[in-house]
Write a protein that holds these residues in place. Structure first.
Motif, PDB file in Angstrom:
ATOM      1  N   ALA A 139     -91.319 -17.797  13.630  1.00  0.00           N
ATOM      2  CA  ALA A 139     -91.277 -17.237  12.272  1.00  0.00           C
ATOM      3  C   ALA A 139     -90.502 -15.926  12.272  1.00  0.00           C
ATOM      4  N   TYR A 162     -87.336 -19.020  11.484  1.00  0.00           N
ATOM      5  CA  TYR A 162     -87.566 -20.458  11.362  1.00  0.00           C
ATOM      6  C   TYR A 162     -88.821 -20.722  10.531  1.00  0.00           C
ATOM      7  N   ASN A 163     -88.827 -21.849   9.835  1.00  0.00           N
ATOM      8  CA  ASN A 163     -90.031 -22.275   9.146  1.00  0.00           C
ATOM      9  C   ASN A 163     -91.039 -22.729  10.197  1.00  0.00           C
ATOM     10  N   CYS A 196     -95.397 -23.861  10.910  1.00  0.00           N
ATOM     11  CA  CYS A 196     -96.656 -24.306  10.319  1.00  0.00           C
ATOM     12  C   CYS A 196     -97.678 -24.476  11.429  1.00  0.00           C
TER      13      CYS A 196
END
Length: 153
Positions: free
Chosen positions: A110, A114-115, A117
């Protein structure tokens, strides 16, 4: 840059910038009071990244994951801080180890833009909130990631 390099070193996981699609971890939590009152029998064991489910007849099914975290027993509670630490020789996994394995990579990716989750899935009462949020000084992935994030800023 130097700031990013220092942030990486601060968290201490050199492999956290490796790109991966999905990592799967399972964690075996201690019995809750209801399970203790019922005299529940343990039907799981873990070795390395393998989780074995044992049935009453002694049969066993093995499942492999990226991480299998044993947090059922084998810990001591620090009387001053309340933090749970592994007893010598146990395979207990504490919150710090879970963050190092699962949280650092998410945080670093992050930070690099970058994305990312991270989510917890499981039955009610299975320990998702403890792993993600924690309690007291046994902070979970989310509060530790936030602390690390603000240290970098």
């Amino acid at each position: 840059n130097t700031k990013t390099k220092k942030a990486r070193e601060k968290v201490g996981n050199k492999e956290s910038f490796k790109m991966t699609s999905v990592k799967v971890a399972v964690r075996c939590r201690p019995y809750n009071q209801r399970e203790k009152d019922l005299g529940s029998k343990l039907c799981i064991r873990m070795e390395g990244n393998s989780t074995m489910l044992v049935d009453e007849d002694g049969g066993e099914r093995t499942f492999n994951f990226d991480y299998s975290y044993w947090s059922h027993d084998g810990f001591d509670e620090d009387p001053e801080t309340g933090y749970l630490t592994p007893k010598p020789g146990s395979n207990y996994v504490d919150q710090t180890k879970v963050f190092q394995d699962m949280g650092v990579g998410v945080l670093n990716n992050a930070w690099e833009g970058y994305n990312t989750c991270l989510f917890a899935y499981g039955q009610t009462g299975s320990g998702k909130s403890y792993s993600m949020v924690g309690y007291g000084n046994n902070k979970g992935i989310v509060p530790v990631a936030c602390e690390e994030l603000f240290k970098r800023v």
